[in-house]
Design an enzyme around this catalytic site. Structure first.
Site, short mmCIF file in Angstrom:
data_model
loop_
_atom_site.label_atom_id
_atom_site.label_comp_id
_atom_site.label_asym_id
_atom_site.label_seq_id
_atom_site.Cartn_x
_atom_site.Cartn_y
_atom_site.Cartn_z
N GLY A 106 0.83 -1.21 0.00
CA GLY A 106 0.00 0.00 0.00
C GLY A 106 0.86 1.25 0.00
O GLY A 106 0.65 2.18 -0.79
N CYS B 68 -14.59 9.92 18.72
CA CYS B 68 -15.77 9.07 18.49
C CYS B 68 -16.17 8.36 19.78
O CYS B 68 -16.65 8.99 20.70
CB CYS B 68 -15.55 8.14 17.31
SG CYS B 68 -17.10 7.67 16.56
N GLU C 23 -8.64 11.98 12.23
CA GLU C 23 -7.41 11.33 11.76
C GLU C 23 -7.45 10.98 10.28
O GLU C 23 -6.41 10.89 9.64
CB GLU C 23 -7.11 10.08 12.60
CG GLU C 23 -8.06 8.89 12.43
CD GLU C 23 -9.29 8.92 13.32
OE1 GLU C 23 -9.68 10.01 13.78
OE2 GLU C 23 -9.88 7.83 13.56
N MET D 173 -15.00 10.29 22.64
CA MET D 173 -15.84 11.43 23.07
C MET D 173 -17.04 10.92 23.85
O MET D 173 -17.43 11.49 24.88
CB MET D 173 -16.33 12.24 21.87
CG MET D 173 -17.16 13.43 22.33
SD MET D 173 -18.30 14.15 21.13
CE MET D 173 -19.82 13.35 21.61
N THR E 113 11.71 -14.76 -4.64
CA THR E 113 11.34 -13.80 -5.68
C THR E 113 11.27 -14.49 -7.03
O THR E 113 10.32 -14.32 -7.79
CB THR E 113 12.34 -12.63 -5.71
OG1 THR E 113 12.28 -11.96 -4.46
CG2 THR E 113 12.03 -11.66 -6.84
N GLU F 106 -25.36 1.77 24.07
CA GLU F 106 -24.60 0.69 23.40
C GLU F 106 -24.18 -0.35 24.44
O GLU F 106 -24.11 -1.53 24.15
CB GLU F 106 -23.36 1.26 22.69
CG GLU F 106 -22.55 0.22 21.93
CD GLU F 106 -21.33 0.77 21.18
OE1 GLU F 106 -21.05 2.00 21.27
OE2 GLU F 106 -20.67 -0.03 20.50
N HIS G 298 -14.05 11.48 13.07
CA HIS G 298 -12.69 10.94 13.04
C HIS G 298 -11.76 11.90 12.29
O HIS G 298 -11.58 11.74 11.08
CB HIS G 298 -12.68 9.58 12.34
CG HIS G 298 -13.33 8.50 13.12
ND1 HIS G 298 -12.65 7.73 14.04
CD2 HIS G 298 -14.61 8.06 13.14
CE1 HIS G 298 -13.48 6.86 14.59
NE2 HIS G 298 -14.68 7.04 14.06
N1 GLN Z 1 -19.49 2.45 19.04
C1 GLN Z 1 -19.75 3.85 18.90
C2 GLN Z 1 -20.92 4.12 17.96
O1 GLN Z 1 -21.31 3.29 17.20
C3 GLN Z 1 -18.51 4.61 18.47
C4 GLN Z 1 -18.04 4.24 17.11
C5 GLN Z 1 -16.63 4.72 16.83
O2 GLN Z 1 -15.88 5.06 17.73
N2 GLN Z 1 -16.25 4.75 15.59
O3 GLN Z 1 -21.46 5.19 17.97
#
Ligand code: GLN
Length: 529
Positions: free
Chosen positions: A18, A375, A503, A378, A190, A399, A501
């Site tokens: 990659g 995500c 990143e 947070m 190779t 969740e 995200h």
């Molecule tokens: N599990 C959480 C959700 O579905 C957070 C997902 C994540 O961190 N990408 O909202």
């Protein structure tokens, strides 16, 4: 007409195909050519969204909301190419399309077969991605010799024939092991993998040899002889201290000339000035910060590829080295957390390790350690704050506890109706408006941003007021004000959580503002200014 480079792999996986493909893109861009990249994955999942990061590494999310292979992250970090759902094709997607067509009766009574129907579908999906590009780099996943990758290799073989001479080339990436006891680099694996490739009708134009050291002339000559390629087209790709040095190394080996020659493209001296600059910063930074990433998949670094790269970019922005300390969220040791210059809690799914993440967040919050929640990170910030600051001891995300009396993180109505797991999250780029006078607004330097999402759960708005009255600032909201995108702590040097995200959008030349600012805060805590 676009020209194509097909990158295949031999001997073993994890050779960095990659990064290799991405670096080929970088040198072509340095030559002033417009490029894009595409990854062909031989597995039967329609996309990697439902695969465990332990199996497959990170799921990279594109702007248009596709859940893709992590190599697409390398492609975006190394080049200007914008990845979309069309840039990652899996065998699952190909078969899904072909079977759907068969059910519709599109094949008019024909017997539907791998050749030609599957191969035609693959070629169609490859052709679809070219738009207005000069060169398309197509990376064929898997290793030559695998049963699974055969239809893909057959399709690119056919495609190269259809494209005509001088319009496509094959680059084979292989491994040349150093055998300690013999004190020698060995070319046999190779030779065998090239033989395998030639048996299916593909003659590589160049061979990129991964090894733990540079290849001496003699070894190159031997590989050239047995593989039927010119000696100058055997490229040495030794292990590097910094992956961002790879475009430089490829140019030193003359790969830019080889590509121009094989593809009948005008040779232009590839300008790699910016890559040299990046590597210089990484090499010469003499101070460093320690960032702890506390997550569930820390044994497999690839599971957080974009996060670790974004942290390095944050270091580049501040002329600092970033030492990433991977910590499993199961069994977090508080005294170790205190020694960190900053804490990052990444995204994730499932309950395992939640307690450890919250412990680390509590320490970060109480002891003013720069803390970044992404995500799920947070969401855990919200739960920890509800429990330990507001005093709602049973607060949780639904969740993990569907019956919590304080569901501070919950599903929105539309998500409650979803039953399929694949591709049904809030995915891809969404706008976010930043509130004046907040840290987030200052960090981004503008009020409207777009960031990529991949989650089902959201901050529960019925708790906004009580959070605000206890010191949380909701500094980023969806334009209609209904979704919390960023929350930060008022009286803390750097305590920021985002539902998206960031990143995925960080590049070495354009470090993401949140990561740049986070690393700066880490440096300040350490006393580096
Ligand atoms: N599990 C959480 C959700 O579905 C957070 C997902 C994540 O961190 N990408 O909202």
């Amino acid at each position: 007409m676009s020209k194509f480079i097909f990158v295949t792999g031999g001997v073993l996986s994890s050779l960095g195909k990659g990064v290799t493909s991405a670096s080929i893109g970088a040198i072509l861009e340095g030559m002033g050519y417009r490029i894009t990249l595409q990854k062909l994955d031989p597995y039967l999942n329609v996309d990697p969204g439902t695969m465990s990061p332990y199996q497959h590494g990170e799921v990279f999310v594109t702007e248009d909301g596709a859940e893709t292979d992590l190599d697409l992250g390398h492609y975006e970090r190394f080049t200007e190419a914008v990845m979309t759902k069309d840039n990652n094709i899996t065998a699952g997607k190909v078969y899904f399309n072909v079977i759907a067509r068969e059910r519709k009766g599109d094949y008019l009574g024909a017997t539907v077969q791998v050749i030609p129907h599957i191969t035609e579908e693959i070629k169609e999906l490859i052709r679809k991605v070219k738009e207005d590009k000069d060169v398309v780099i197509v990376e064929v996943g898997g290793t030559v010799g695998d049963i699974e990758s055969l239809p893909f290799l057959e399709a690119v073989r056919q495609l190269s024939l259809e494209l005509g001479r001088g319009n496509s080339m094959f680059i084979h990436v292989t491994y040349v092991p150093y055998i300690k006891t013999a004190g020698e680099l060995k070319t046999k694996p190779t030779q065998h993998s090239v033989k395998e490739l030639r048996a299916i009708g593909i003659q590589p134009d160049a061979i990129i040899c991964r090894a733990d050291r540079p290849l001496p002339r003699g070894i190159k000559a031997k590989i050239a002889l047995f593989s039927n390629v010119e000696e100058s087209c055997v490229i040495s790709a030794p292990d590097l201290d910094y992956i961002y040095d790879l475009p430089n190394k490829f140019k030193e080996e003359g790969l830019d000339r080889i590509i121009a020659d094989k593809l009948n493209l005008e040779y232009r001296n590839s300008n790699l000035g910016r890559w040299k600059k990046i590597v210089n910063i990484l090499k010469n930074a003499d101070q460093s910060v320690k960032v702890g990433v506390i997550g569930k998949y820390t044994e497999l670094r690839d599971a957080y590829k974009s996060i670790s790269e974004a942290l390095i970019h944050g270091g580049i922005a501040n002329n600092l080295k970033v030492e990433i300390i991977w910590k499993s969220s199961e069994g977090v040791d508080i005294s170790e957390i205190r020694e960190l210059d900053a804490i990052l809690i990444p995204g994730g799914f499932g309950e395992r390790g939640i307690k450890g993440k919250m412990e680390a967040l509590r320490v970060g919050r109480e002891e003013e350690i720069p803390t970044f929640g992404i995500c799920l990170g947070m969401q855990m910030m919200a739960v920890e704050f509800a429990r330990n600051v507001i005093g709602l001891k049973e607060a949780n995300s639904t969740e993990f506890d569907p019956h919590t009396p304080y569901p501070v993180i919950d599903l929105m109505e539309d998500q409650k109706k979803v039953s399929n797991l694949g591709g049904t999250m809030r995915l891809g780029a969404y706008p976010c408006v930043l509130k004046e006078g907040t840290k987030a607004r200052k960090i981004y330097g503008k009020s409207l941003i777009h960031e990529r999402h991949r989650h089902r759960y959201e901050f529960n708005n019925s708790f906004r007021e009580v959070f605000e009255s206890n010191g949380i600032v909701f500094s980023g909201l969806s334009p209609d004000g209904k979704l919390v995108e960023i929350m930060e702590l008022d009286n803390h040097p750097w305590y920021i959580g985002c539902q998206f995200h960031p990143e995925f959008k960080s590049k070495p030349f354009a470090p993401h503002p949140l990561f740049a600012s986070f690393i700066k805060a880490a440096a300040l805590r350490k006393g580096i200014s």
